[in-house]
Write a protein that holds these residues in place. Structure first.
Motif, PDB file in Angstrom:
ATOM      1  N   MET A   1     -22.752  43.322  -3.468  1.00 31.92           N
ATOM      2  CA  MET A   1     -21.623  43.855  -4.179  1.00 31.92           C
ATOM      3  C   MET A   1     -22.104  44.982  -5.081  1.00 31.92           C
ATOM      4  SD  MET A   1     -18.818  41.892  -6.575  1.00 31.92           S
ATOM      5  CE  MET A   1     -19.849  41.406  -7.925  1.00 31.92           C
ATOM      6  N   GLY A   2     -21.343  46.064  -5.142  1.00 26.49           N
ATOM      7  CA  GLY A   2     -21.679  47.196  -5.991  1.00 26.49           C
ATOM      8  C   GLY A   2     -21.226  46.957  -7.415  1.00 26.49           C
ATOM      9  N   LYS A   3     -21.427  47.932  -8.227  1.00 24.68           N
ATOM     10  CA  LYS A   3     -21.039  47.813  -9.628  1.00 24.68           C
ATOM     11  C   LYS A   3     -19.522  47.861  -9.769  1.00 24.68           C
ATOM     12  CE  LYS A   3     -25.177  49.511 -11.820  1.00 24.68           C
ATOM     13  NZ  LYS A   3     -25.535  48.468 -12.750  1.00 24.68           N
ATOM     14  N   MET A   4     -19.042  47.224 -10.835  1.00 25.87           N
ATOM     15  CA  MET A   4     -17.623  47.238 -11.171  1.00 25.87           C
ATOM     16  C   MET A   4     -17.380  48.346 -12.185  1.00 25.87           C
ATOM     17  SD  MET A   4     -17.018  43.200 -11.913  1.00 25.87           S
ATOM     18  CE  MET A   4     -18.587  42.973 -12.775  1.00 25.87           C
ATOM     19  N   LYS A   5     -16.275  49.032 -12.031  1.00 28.34           N
ATOM     20  CA  LYS A   5     -15.855  49.988 -13.047  1.00 28.34           C
ATOM     21  C   LYS A   5     -14.957  49.221 -14.015  1.00 28.34           C
ATOM     22  CE  LYS A   5     -13.158  54.144 -13.860  1.00 28.34           C
ATOM     23  NZ  LYS A   5     -12.239  55.112 -13.236  1.00 28.34           N
ATOM     24  N   ILE A   6     -15.321  49.247 -15.291  1.00 29.46           N
ATOM     25  CA  ILE A   6     -14.587  48.496 -16.298  1.00 29.46           C
ATOM     26  C   ILE A   6     -14.159  49.453 -17.406  1.00 29.46           C
ATOM     27  CG2 ILE A   6     -14.679  46.609 -17.969  1.00 29.46           C
ATOM     28  CD1 ILE A   6     -17.024  45.481 -16.222  1.00 29.46           C
ATOM     29  N   ASP A 124     -11.866  37.160 -12.520  1.00 31.56           N
ATOM     30  CA  ASP A 124     -12.603  36.604 -11.385  1.00 31.56           C
ATOM     31  C   ASP A 124     -11.772  36.658 -10.105  1.00 31.56           C
ATOM     32  OD1 ASP A 124     -14.840  36.118 -12.909  1.00 31.56           O
ATOM     33  OD2 ASP A 124     -14.394  33.993 -13.218  1.00 31.56           O
ATOM     34  N   ILE A 125     -10.486  36.423 -10.209  1.00 34.46           N
ATOM     35  CA  ILE A 125      -9.599  36.503  -9.038  1.00 34.46           C
ATOM     36  C   ILE A 125      -9.553  37.935  -8.512  1.00 34.46           C
ATOM     37  CG2 ILE A 125      -7.186  36.314  -8.287  1.00 34.46           C
ATOM     38  CD1 ILE A 125      -6.980  33.887 -10.276  1.00 34.46           C
ATOM     39  N   ILE A 126      -9.420  38.887  -9.404  1.00 28.01           N
ATOM     40  CA  ILE A 126      -9.396  40.308  -9.006  1.00 28.01           C
ATOM     41  C   ILE A 126     -10.722  40.696  -8.356  1.00 28.01           C
ATOM     42  CG2 ILE A 126      -9.333  42.687  -9.889  1.00 28.01           C
ATOM     43  CD1 ILE A 126      -7.416  41.583 -12.115  1.00 28.01           C
ATOM     44  N   ILE A 127     -11.823  40.317  -8.975  1.00 28.08           N
ATOM     45  CA  ILE A 127     -13.151  40.643  -8.448  1.00 28.08           C
ATOM     46  C   ILE A 127     -13.340  40.033  -7.072  1.00 28.08           C
ATOM     47  CG2 ILE A 127     -15.642  40.250  -8.777  1.00 28.08           C
ATOM     48  CD1 ILE A 127     -15.009  40.398 -11.867  1.00 28.08           C
ATOM     49  N   ASP A 128     -12.972  38.773  -6.925  1.00 25.27           N
ATOM     50  CA  ASP A 128     -13.107  38.078  -5.644  1.00 25.27           C
ATOM     51  C   ASP A 128     -12.280  38.754  -4.554  1.00 25.27           C
ATOM     52  OD1 ASP A 128     -14.177  35.844  -4.117  1.00 25.27           O
ATOM     53  OD2 ASP A 128     -12.093  35.112  -4.063  1.00 25.27           O
ATOM     54  N   GLU A 129     -11.047  39.088  -4.863  1.00 25.82           N
ATOM     55  CA  GLU A 129     -10.159  39.743  -3.890  1.00 25.82           C
ATOM     56  C   GLU A 129     -10.718  41.104  -3.457  1.00 25.82           C
ATOM     57  OE1 GLU A 129      -7.116  40.474  -1.295  1.00 25.82           O
ATOM     58  OE2 GLU A 129      -7.582  38.574  -2.289  1.00 25.82           O
ATOM     59  N   ARG A 132     -13.812  40.541  -1.213  1.00 22.75           N
ATOM     60  CA  ARG A 132     -13.483  40.076   0.144  1.00 22.75           C
ATOM     61  C   ARG A 132     -12.843  41.160   1.003  1.00 22.75           C
ATOM     62  NH1 ARG A 132      -9.682  36.325  -0.232  1.00 22.75           N
ATOM     63  NH2 ARG A 132      -9.749  35.879  -2.432  1.00 22.75           N
ATOM     64  N   THR A 133     -12.112  42.076   0.381  1.00 20.60           N
ATOM     65  CA  THR A 133     -11.434  43.127   1.145  1.00 20.60           C
ATOM     66  C   THR A 133     -12.227  44.423   1.196  1.00 20.60           C
ATOM     67  OG1 THR A 133     -10.163  43.811  -0.810  1.00 20.60           O
ATOM     68  CG2 THR A 133      -9.149  42.173   0.665  1.00 20.60           C
ATOM     69  N   GLY A 134     -13.379  44.452   0.527  1.00 19.39           N
ATOM     70  CA  GLY A 134     -14.229  45.638   0.570  1.00 19.39           C
ATOM     71  C   GLY A 134     -13.722  46.787  -0.299  1.00 19.39           C
ATOM     72  N   LYS A 135     -12.814  46.510  -1.200  1.00 24.48           N
ATOM     73  CA  LYS A 135     -12.276  47.544  -2.086  1.00 24.48           C
ATOM     74  C   LYS A 135     -13.173  47.694  -3.316  1.00 24.48           C
ATOM     75  CE  LYS A 135      -7.479  46.614  -0.855  1.00 24.48           C
ATOM     76  NZ  LYS A 135      -6.196  46.102  -1.351  1.00 24.48           N
ATOM     77  N   PRO A 136     -13.170  48.878  -3.927  1.00 28.43           N
ATOM     78  CA  PRO A 136     -13.924  49.044  -5.182  1.00 28.43           C
ATOM     79  C   PRO A 136     -13.323  48.147  -6.262  1.00 28.43           C
ATOM     80  CG  PRO A 136     -13.051  51.163  -4.411  1.00 28.43           C
ATOM     81  CD  PRO A 136     -12.512  50.107  -3.508  1.00 28.43           C
TER      82      PRO A 136
END
Length: 144
Positions: A1-6, A124-129, A132-136
């Protein structure tokens, strides 16, 4: 998993991070924050407080308000008596109310431990989704 933009609650910080966690606010921050709220509520400045408590406490009060010092019992008692507070006014059980990145950068602060946990579960739900869908993964921290 890549980095999250927060994006932080205030919108003043955008960061790329590998993780988010619930963190603990240091106890000295509680006293300083509560004292600032008390001064605002009573329409007092720090100078007003220093005049009422005593000029010899000037540096201590400044450090307390800057969250750099936990006051000794004697000065806490003076403040509690001045504002006619309960003896446990400056005690706080809601310490685990921050959401932090891996570098301890605060991106969210909530009123209670429970609210921080609720927000973290939603994130966590947003990150997981997204994972799983390969979206940033892009997260705008909820304000409250």
């Amino acid at each position: 998993m890549g980095k999250m933009k927060i994006v932080s609650q205030s919108g003043e910080l955008t960061i790329f991070a590998d993780l988010l966690s619930i963190g603990q606010r240091p106890p000295k921050q509680i006293v300083g924050d509560k004292l600032k709220e008390l001064l605002d509520k009573n329409k007092m400045s720090s100078e007003d407080l220093i005049k009422k408590i005593g000029n010899s406490y000037r540096d201590t009060i400044t450090r307390i308000l800057d969250n750099q010092e936990i006051p000794k019992k004697a000065i806490l008692d003076k403040i509690i008596n001045l504002f006619e507070l309960n003896s446990d006014y400056f005690m706080d059980k809601e310490l685990n109310n921050l959401i932090l990145t891996e570098n301890n950068i605060v991106v969210g602060k909530y009123a209670t431990n429970a609210r921080a946990l609720e927000v973290k579960k939603q994130l966590d739900i947003i990150i997981d989704e997204c994972y799983r869908t390969g979206k940033p993964i892009v997260i705008n921290m909820p304000e409250k």
